[in-house]
Design a protein around this motif. Structure first.
Motif, mmCIF file in Angstrom:
data_model
loop_
_atom_site.group_PDB
_atom_site.id
_atom_site.type_symbol
_atom_site.label_atom_id
_atom_site.label_comp_id
_atom_site.label_asym_id
_atom_site.label_seq_id
_atom_site.Cartn_x
_atom_site.Cartn_y
_atom_site.Cartn_z
ATOM 1 N N SER A 102 0.836 -1.204 0.000
ATOM 2 C CA SER A 102 0.000 0.000 0.000
ATOM 3 C C SER A 102 0.868 1.251 0.000
ATOM 4 C CB SER A 102 -0.929 0.003 1.219
ATOM 5 O OG SER A 102 -1.906 -1.004 1.096
ATOM 6 N N GLY A 103 1.944 1.210 0.793
ATOM 7 C CA GLY A 103 2.848 2.351 0.831
ATOM 8 C C GLY A 103 3.560 2.572 -0.491
ATOM 9 N N LEU A 104 4.002 1.489 -1.120
ATOM 10 C CA LEU A 104 4.703 1.604 -2.397
ATOM 11 C C LEU A 104 3.747 2.016 -3.519
ATOM 12 C CD1 LEU A 104 7.031 -1.525 -2.224
ATOM 13 C CD2 LEU A 104 7.682 0.865 -1.949
ATOM 14 N N ALA A 105 2.563 1.405 -3.558
ATOM 15 C CA ALA A 105 1.601 1.719 -4.610
ATOM 16 C C ALA A 105 1.175 3.177 -4.559
ATOM 17 C CB ALA A 105 0.370 0.811 -4.489
ATOM 18 N N ALA A 106 1.110 3.724 -3.351
ATOM 19 C CA ALA A 106 0.698 5.127 -3.194
ATOM 20 C C ALA A 106 1.676 6.088 -3.843
ATOM 21 C CB ALA A 106 0.534 5.460 -1.711
ATOM 22 N N THR A 107 2.920 5.655 -4.023
ATOM 23 C CA THR A 107 3.925 6.538 -4.622
ATOM 24 C C THR A 107 3.912 6.477 -6.148
ATOM 25 O OG1 THR A 107 5.708 4.873 -4.683
ATOM 26 C CG2 THR A 107 5.406 6.108 -2.627
ATOM 27 N N LEU A 108 3.155 5.531 -6.710
ATOM 28 C CA LEU A 108 3.138 5.344 -8.159
ATOM 29 C C LEU A 108 1.947 6.056 -8.789
ATOM 30 C CD1 LEU A 108 3.985 1.535 -8.407
ATOM 31 C CD2 LEU A 108 5.570 3.459 -8.525
ATOM 32 N N SER A 109 2.189 6.764 -9.859
ATOM 33 C CA SER A 109 1.095 7.360 -10.632
ATOM 34 C C SER A 109 0.458 6.268 -11.483
ATOM 35 C CB SER A 109 1.630 8.462 -11.544
ATOM 36 O OG SER A 109 2.459 7.907 -12.559
ATOM 37 N N ASP A 110 -0.679 6.575 -12.103
ATOM 38 C CA ASP A 110 -1.320 5.609 -12.991
ATOM 39 C C ASP A 110 -0.366 5.212 -14.119
ATOM 40 O OD1 ASP A 110 -3.565 5.783 -11.432
ATOM 41 O OD2 ASP A 110 -4.698 7.051 -12.824
ATOM 42 N N GLN A 111 0.367 6.190 -14.632
ATOM 43 C CA GLN A 111 1.310 5.899 -15.713
ATOM 44 C C GLN A 111 2.455 5.018 -15.227
ATOM 45 O OE1 GLN A 111 0.922 6.968 -19.080
ATOM 46 N NE2 GLN A 111 2.425 5.310 -19.265
ATOM 47 N N ASP A 112 2.938 5.275 -14.010
ATOM 48 C CA ASP A 112 3.997 4.440 -13.438
ATOM 49 C C ASP A 112 3.539 2.989 -13.344
ATOM 50 O OD1 ASP A 112 5.691 6.625 -13.079
ATOM 51 O OD2 ASP A 112 5.065 6.946 -10.994
ATOM 52 N N ALA A 113 2.298 2.802 -12.899
ATOM 53 C CA ALA A 113 1.760 1.454 -12.748
ATOM 54 C C ALA A 113 1.691 0.746 -14.096
ATOM 55 C CB ALA A 113 0.371 1.511 -12.105
ATOM 56 N N ILE A 114 1.248 1.453 -15.108
ATOM 57 C CA ILE A 114 1.169 0.882 -16.456
ATOM 58 C C ILE A 114 2.557 0.500 -16.963
ATOM 59 C CG2 ILE A 114 0.673 1.451 -18.875
ATOM 60 C CD1 ILE A 114 -1.689 3.117 -17.835
ATOM 61 N N ASP A 115 3.524 1.359 -16.715
ATOM 62 C CA ASP A 115 4.880 1.131 -17.220
ATOM 63 C C ASP A 115 5.561 -0.041 -16.521
ATOM 64 O OD1 ASP A 115 4.452 3.282 -18.866
ATOM 65 O OD2 ASP A 115 5.665 4.686 -17.706
ATOM 66 N N VAL A 116 5.472 -0.084 -15.198
ATOM 67 C CA VAL A 116 6.156 -1.160 -14.477
ATOM 68 C C VAL A 116 5.460 -2.493 -14.738
ATOM 69 C CG1 VAL A 116 4.896 -1.051 -12.261
ATOM 70 C CG2 VAL A 116 7.318 -1.707 -12.298
ATOM 71 N N ALA A 117 4.144 -2.472 -14.933
ATOM 72 C CA ALA A 117 3.419 -3.697 -15.273
ATOM 73 C C ALA A 117 3.855 -4.210 -16.641
ATOM 74 C CB ALA A 117 1.915 -3.435 -15.255
ATOM 75 N N ALA A 118 4.046 -3.298 -17.577
ATOM 76 C CA ALA A 118 4.499 -3.676 -18.922
ATOM 77 C C ALA A 118 5.883 -4.315 -18.863
ATOM 78 C CB ALA A 118 4.507 -2.463 -19.838
ATOM 79 N N TRP A 119 6.749 -3.771 -18.003
ATOM 80 C CA TRP A 119 8.097 -4.329 -17.870
ATOM 81 C C TRP A 119 8.050 -5.750 -17.345
ATOM 82 C CZ3 TRP A 119 12.865 -4.826 -19.095
ATOM 83 C CH2 TRP A 119 13.757 -5.470 -18.224
ATOM 84 N N PHE A 120 7.325 -5.972 -16.257
ATOM 85 C CA PHE A 120 7.269 -7.316 -15.692
ATOM 86 C C PHE A 120 6.590 -8.300 -16.644
ATOM 87 C CE2 PHE A 120 7.652 -5.283 -11.321
ATOM 88 C CZ PHE A 120 8.942 -5.743 -11.130
ATOM 89 N N ALA A 121 5.554 -7.842 -17.334
ATOM 90 C CA ALA A 121 4.845 -8.714 -18.281
ATOM 91 C C ALA A 121 5.763 -9.179 -19.409
ATOM 92 C CB ALA A 121 3.636 -7.995 -18.852
ATOM 93 N N SER A 122 6.759 -8.369 -19.736
ATOM 94 C CA SER A 122 7.655 -8.698 -20.843
ATOM 95 C C SER A 122 8.770 -9.668 -20.445
ATOM 96 C CB SER A 122 8.289 -7.413 -21.402
ATOM 97 O OG SER A 122 9.231 -6.862 -20.483
#
Length: 222
Positions: A102-122
């Motif tokens: 929860s603490g880490l997710a709060a620091t991420l913007s919507d765009q950050d979440a999309i980007d880091v998810a794309a990295w792990f998915a790849s």
């Protein structure tokens, strides 16, 4: 002449009003477009993973221990949803309770979440394996056919015969740490994870032995 002037002024008024309204609509549209996240930037996601996620999930998403899930190869849309579920929405507690996330997710913007998810998915998931040969038959039976007498559906119906899952709704479980999968089923069972009502109902109908067996079986799927 006066009538003509008045008529021209009326037309001028509505022309100006229409122009202003058009500008207002264009501005609102521009603001809405600006608020929308851009396409995924996996390179930016890699940088986030190296700074924020590496300690628990490893830089490529293949976590070194079962305490933390493997994120490599997970569906990007599913990861984005989970990051959102770790955040408090409208003053309500997060749908997934985890102080660290929860603490880490709060620091991420919507765009950050999309980007880091794309990295792990790849990234490529390191294969797992079933550790207890004695429980494989039970785990396989639950995965493929469910538990009819308890109203538990086959895991394969949503997560796929080989555990590949379906983006957004159902995660990939193939190769996932067995202990982590069991911990999540227990969390659904006990009501400490509340972001999937179907999974809450399913987990509540399963015994601890059934949970351990199917979690171990899922770890060995390829």
């Amino acid at each position: 002449m006066n009538r003509l002037c008045k008529s021209l002024k009326v037309h001028e008024f509505w022309a100006v009003a229409g122009f202003a309204a058009g500008l207002s609509m264009m501005s609102a549209s521009a603001l809405a477009d600006a608020a929308k996240p851009n396409a995924a930037n996996a390179a930016h996601g890699q940088a986030i993973a190296a700074q924020v996620c590496v300690a628990c999930h490893a830089a490529d998403g293949n976590s070194p221990a079962a305490t933390y899930p493997k994120l490599a190869g997970q569906h990007a849309d599913y990861l984005v949803k989970q990051l959102a579920d770790f955040k408090s929405q409208g003053g309500k507690p997060p749908a997934r309770s985890n102080p660290i996330m929860s603490g880490l997710a709060a620091t991420l913007s919507d765009q950050d979440a999309i980007d880091v998810a794309a990295w792990f998915a790849s990234q490529t998931t390191k294969p797992g394996y079933a550790r207890d040969a004695k429980t494989v038959p039970l785990g396989q039976r639950i995965w493929r056919g469910g538990i009819a007498e308890k109203g538990v559906p086959a895991c394969a119906a949503c997560h796929g015969p080989t555990g590949q899952g379906i983006p957004v709704q159902y995660p990939r479980l193939s190769g996932q740490w067995a202990d982590y999968v069991a911990a999540q089923l227990n969390a659904f069972q006990q009501g400490t994870r509340n972001n999937s009502e179907p999974m809450r109902q399913i987990a509540r109908r399963m015994s601890d032995d059934e949970i351990k067996a199917v979690a171990d079986y899922a770890a060995g799927l390829h």
